[in-house]
Design an enzyme around this catalytic site. Structure first.
Site, mmCIF file in Angstrom:
data_model
loop_
_atom_site.group_PDB
_atom_site.id
_atom_site.type_symbol
_atom_site.label_atom_id
_atom_site.label_comp_id
_atom_site.label_asym_id
_atom_site.label_seq_id
_atom_site.Cartn_x
_atom_site.Cartn_y
_atom_site.Cartn_z
ATOM 1 N N GLU A 35 0.949 -36.947 -29.817
ATOM 2 C CA GLU A 35 0.021 -36.903 -30.959
ATOM 3 C C GLU A 35 -0.208 -38.353 -31.437
ATOM 4 O O GLU A 35 0.732 -39.170 -31.431
ATOM 5 C CB GLU A 35 0.712 -36.087 -32.059
ATOM 6 C CG GLU A 35 -0.015 -35.964 -33.368
ATOM 7 C CD GLU A 35 0.822 -35.172 -34.398
ATOM 8 O OE1 GLU A 35 2.052 -34.987 -34.188
ATOM 9 O OE2 GLU A 35 0.243 -34.726 -35.406
ATOM 10 N N LYS B 7 -6.355 -30.515 -35.149
ATOM 11 C CA LYS B 7 -5.086 -29.866 -35.519
ATOM 12 C C LYS B 7 -5.272 -28.871 -36.662
ATOM 13 O O LYS B 7 -5.774 -29.234 -37.738
ATOM 14 C CB LYS B 7 -4.069 -30.938 -35.899
ATOM 15 C CG LYS B 7 -2.668 -30.429 -36.186
ATOM 16 C CD LYS B 7 -1.726 -31.614 -36.441
ATOM 17 C CE LYS B 7 -0.270 -31.178 -36.607
ATOM 18 N NZ LYS B 7 0.620 -32.348 -36.793
ATOM 19 N N CYS C 262 1.519 -30.625 -32.165
ATOM 20 C CA CYS C 262 2.801 -30.715 -32.879
ATOM 21 C C CYS C 262 3.096 -29.489 -33.759
ATOM 22 O O CYS C 262 3.387 -28.419 -33.249
ATOM 23 C CB CYS C 262 2.885 -32.021 -33.653
ATOM 24 S SG CYS C 262 4.609 -32.471 -34.005
ATOM 25 N N VAL D 215 9.472 -34.610 -35.867
ATOM 26 C CA VAL D 215 10.504 -35.235 -36.694
ATOM 27 C C VAL D 215 11.614 -34.239 -37.060
ATOM 28 O O VAL D 215 12.732 -34.641 -37.334
ATOM 29 C CB VAL D 215 9.908 -35.857 -37.979
ATOM 30 C CG1 VAL D 215 9.036 -37.057 -37.623
ATOM 31 C CG2 VAL D 215 9.106 -34.860 -38.792
ATOM 32 N N MET D 216 11.302 -32.945 -37.041
ATOM 33 C CA MET D 216 12.345 -31.932 -37.262
ATOM 34 C C MET D 216 12.929 -31.562 -35.888
ATOM 35 O O MET D 216 12.277 -31.754 -34.863
ATOM 36 C CB MET D 216 11.753 -30.686 -37.931
ATOM 37 C CG MET D 216 11.187 -30.964 -39.319
ATOM 38 S SD MET D 216 10.822 -29.433 -40.222
ATOM 39 C CE MET D 216 9.598 -28.677 -39.180
HETATM 40 C C1 ACM Z 1 4.101 -33.021 -36.816
HETATM 41 O O1 ACM Z 1 3.299 -32.111 -36.837
HETATM 42 N N1 ACM Z 1 3.747 -34.228 -36.430
HETATM 43 C C2 ACM Z 1 5.503 -32.816 -37.194
#
Ligand code: ACM
Length: 270
Positions: A38, A109, A142, A169-170
């Site tokens: 991304e 997105k 993501c 990040v999670m």
């Molecule tokens: C994300 O959607 N970049 C965590």
């Protein structure tokens, strides 16, 4: 199909350097489908509207999409990559797909994560599946993975492979994707980034988890990358496996659905 990902650590704000890095590193690789992270060309942690405006590009006319289209043409391959899109009066966290004939399409997105809501408009394209000569490729970005509807819709639209540019990040996604793939009998290629960004220079930064992953139609983890290393990985997959939605002699995972009992799914939660 030879398909894979390029996991790396983009430099924030340097579109030309990040794009050149990708073009150089992919030059000698052999693949049919390559998935990039991304926002691969800009980095992730925007902190001002001016940055978003300055680093977003036209799709398909902008520098990055043109470079990817050129790479796809020269290598006769498909590429799915995340980038910030400039649209009239709006910015989107988008992904493009390019192929042997150049630009094919884009996706915006659907489910924005955290401060992305400050910078980007929620995607308005809906999900797409592109029927290419190597297979049917669907795209989500993501955090879309967190909503099972994303992969479900792509599966029902006929996706055989879900290309999944990410900046995770999670920690949950790598262990979550096997379920998304199993419940839809699709492959997924999650291309994540590595490194960290702390652009406020306080504790509001992000550590990206790496662990890009290729997941099989039965939920198998076919390959998982390290958490920190730059890596290009390509493996052979057979998209025709994803056309079989039979779980056993009695169960077909799509025909057995009971949409009439799922009304809540199409209503807004309040
Ligand atoms: C994300 O959607 N970049 C965590």
């Amino acid at each position: 199909m030879k398909a894979g990902f390029f996991q790396f650590n983009p430099v924030f704000g340097n579109i030309e350097a990040n794009t050149e890095h990708v073009v150089n590193r992919l030059h000698d690789e052999k693949f049919d489908l390559m998935v990039l992270p991304e926002l691969f060309n800009t980095g992730y942690q925007f902190i001002t509207h001016d940055e978003v405006a300055g680093l977003s590009e036209d799709i398909p006319g902008g520098f990055t999409t043109s470079a990817l289209a050129g790479l796809s043409r020269s290598k006769s391959c498909y590429i799915v990559a995340g980038l910030a899109e400039k649209a009239p009066g709006k910015y989107f966290n988008s992904a493009v797909i390019t192929g042997p004939d150049g630009f094919i399409g884009s996706y915006r997105k659907t489910h924005l994560f955290f401060e992305e809501k400050l910078w980007f408009s929620p995607g308005d394209t809906g999900f797409h599946v592109w029927d290419t000569d190597i297979g049917k490729i669907g795209v989500m970005i993501c955090f879309d993975w967190f909503f099972p509807e994303s992969a479900r819709v792509l599966g029902l639209m006929g996706a055989e492979v879900i290309a999944h540019p990410s900046n995770l990040v999670m920690p949950h996604c790598p262990n979550g994707m096997p379920l998304r793939c199993l419940e839809n009998s699709v492959y997924a290629i999650t291309a994540n980034r590595t490194g960290a960004e702390n652009r406020h220079q306080d504790n509001r930064g992000f550590n990206y988890i790496g662990a890009s992953q290729i997941t099989g139609t039965g939920g198998e983890i076919l390959y998982r990358a390290s958490e920190e290393e730059e890596e290009i990985k390509v493996i052979g997959i057979d998209p025709s496996t994803a056309r079989n939605k039979d779980l056993n002699r009695f169960n077909n995972i799509f025909r057995d659905r009971r949409p009439r009992l799922y009304n809540q799914l199409t209503k807004r939660f309040s």
